[in-house]
Design a protein around this motif. Structure first.
Motif, PDB file in Angstrom:
ATOM      1  N   GLY A  98      28.739 -62.975 -60.472  1.00 51.79           N
ATOM      2  CA  GLY A  98      30.008 -62.379 -60.863  1.00 51.79           C
ATOM      3  C   GLY A  98      29.991 -61.848 -62.288  1.00 51.79           C
ATOM      4  N   SER A 123      23.116 -58.069 -61.995  1.00 52.74           N
ATOM      5  CA  SER A 123      21.849 -58.432 -61.366  1.00 52.74           C
ATOM      6  C   SER A 123      20.819 -58.626 -62.470  1.00 52.74           C
ATOM      7  CB  SER A 123      21.377 -57.358 -60.379  1.00 52.74           C
ATOM      8  OG  SER A 123      21.010 -56.174 -61.060  1.00 52.74           O
ATOM      9  N   GLU A 160      35.248 -65.226 -56.323  1.00 55.38           N
ATOM     10  CA  GLU A 160      35.089 -63.826 -56.737  1.00 55.38           C
ATOM     11  C   GLU A 160      34.453 -63.663 -58.108  1.00 55.38           C
ATOM     12  OE1 GLU A 160      38.179 -60.854 -56.403  1.00 55.38           O
ATOM     13  OE2 GLU A 160      38.997 -61.930 -54.686  1.00 55.38           O
ATOM     14  N   TYR A 184      29.469 -69.660 -54.273  1.00 54.83           N
ATOM     15  CA  TYR A 184      29.287 -68.354 -53.619  1.00 54.83           C
ATOM     16  C   TYR A 184      30.571 -67.749 -53.076  1.00 54.83           C
ATOM     17  CZ  TYR A 184      26.616 -64.657 -51.452  1.00 54.83           C
ATOM     18  OH  TYR A 184      26.108 -63.433 -51.115  1.00 54.83           O
ATOM     19  N   ILE A 187      26.363 -54.568 -60.779  1.00 58.00           N
ATOM     20  CA  ILE A 187      26.504 -54.356 -59.344  1.00 58.00           C
ATOM     21  C   ILE A 187      27.975 -54.100 -59.056  1.00 58.00           C
ATOM     22  CG2 ILE A 187      24.460 -55.683 -58.719  1.00 58.00           C
ATOM     23  CD1 ILE A 187      26.252 -58.067 -58.109  1.00 58.00           C
ATOM     24  N   ASP A 188      28.256 -53.600 -57.868  1.00 58.16           N
ATOM     25  CA  ASP A 188      29.612 -53.120 -57.582  1.00 58.16           C
ATOM     26  C   ASP A 188      30.558 -54.185 -57.023  1.00 58.16           C
ATOM     27  OD1 ASP A 188      28.553 -53.396 -55.068  1.00 58.16           O
ATOM     28  OD2 ASP A 188      28.863 -51.322 -54.470  1.00 58.16           O
ATOM     29  N   ASN A 189      30.219 -55.454 -57.115  1.00 54.51           N
ATOM     30  CA  ASN A 189      31.093 -56.500 -56.553  1.00 54.51           C
ATOM     31  C   ASN A 189      32.368 -56.771 -57.337  1.00 54.51           C
ATOM     32  OD1 ASN A 189      28.563 -56.755 -55.188  1.00 54.51           O
ATOM     33  ND2 ASN A 189      29.370 -58.622 -54.341  1.00 54.51           N
ATOM     34  N   PRO A 190      32.558 -56.758 -58.576  1.00 55.46           N
ATOM     35  CA  PRO A 190      31.649 -56.412 -59.677  1.00 55.46           C
ATOM     36  C   PRO A 190      30.791 -57.611 -60.076  1.00 55.46           C
ATOM     37  CG  PRO A 190      33.784 -56.913 -60.577  1.00 55.46           C
ATOM     38  CD  PRO A 190      33.909 -57.054 -59.068  1.00 55.46           C
ATOM     39  N   GLY A 191      29.788 -57.339 -60.882  1.00 57.14           N
ATOM     40  CA  GLY A 191      28.932 -58.396 -61.367  1.00 57.14           C
ATOM     41  C   GLY A 191      27.657 -57.862 -61.963  1.00 57.14           C
ATOM     42  N   TRP A 232      30.718 -66.809 -58.818  1.00 56.04           N
ATOM     43  CA  TRP A 232      29.572 -66.903 -57.922  1.00 56.04           C
ATOM     44  C   TRP A 232      28.287 -66.435 -58.589  1.00 56.04           C
ATOM     45  CZ3 TRP A 232      26.481 -62.846 -56.308  1.00 56.04           C
ATOM     46  CH2 TRP A 232      26.937 -61.571 -56.646  1.00 56.04           C
TER      47      TRP A 232
END
Length: 108
Positions: free
Chosen positions: A82, A39, A64, A61, A33-37, A67
């Motif tokens: 994360g 799923s 950075e 949560y 995912i682009d938070n980065p992290g 979470w």
């Protein structure tokens, strides 16, 4: 948890669901995912876990990197976290699937 890695356990869980039919319609998905992290989505339909519930559980949560959050919705176990949390997210699924109480999941 025993010495078995999270990934080994997930591979064994997936293999135990494969019956010639389940794997053609359902499965396990790991993505970025682009938070980065990361799923993690695990289809529960057609498994012993189908119909089990899990309200959203968030861990660290506001951090950075540390979470993660997990929940069950529409027949799927979902987790996001994360960039260093993928193994912990799989452990969350393992704990939930093995029947640990939700409060223990939040301590993981």
């Amino acid at each position: 948890m025993n010495a078995q890695t999270s990934f080994d356990w997930l591979a064994e869980w997936y293999n135990s669901q494969c019956d010639g039919l389940w794997e053609h319609s359902f499965g396990v998905r790991i993505d970025t995912i682009d938070n980065p992290g990361w799923s993690l989505t695990v289809d529960l339909n057609g498994t012993d876990l189908e119909g089990r519930c899990l309200s959203r559980v968030a861990v660290n949560y506001g951090d950075e990197l540390e979470w993660r959050i997990c929940w069950v919705e529409d027949g799927q176990f979902n987790a996001a976290g994360g960039p260093l949390q993928l193994s912990n997210m799989i452990d969350d699924f393992r704990q939930w699937s093995e029947g640990y109480p939700k409060s223990d999941l939040a301590k993981a």
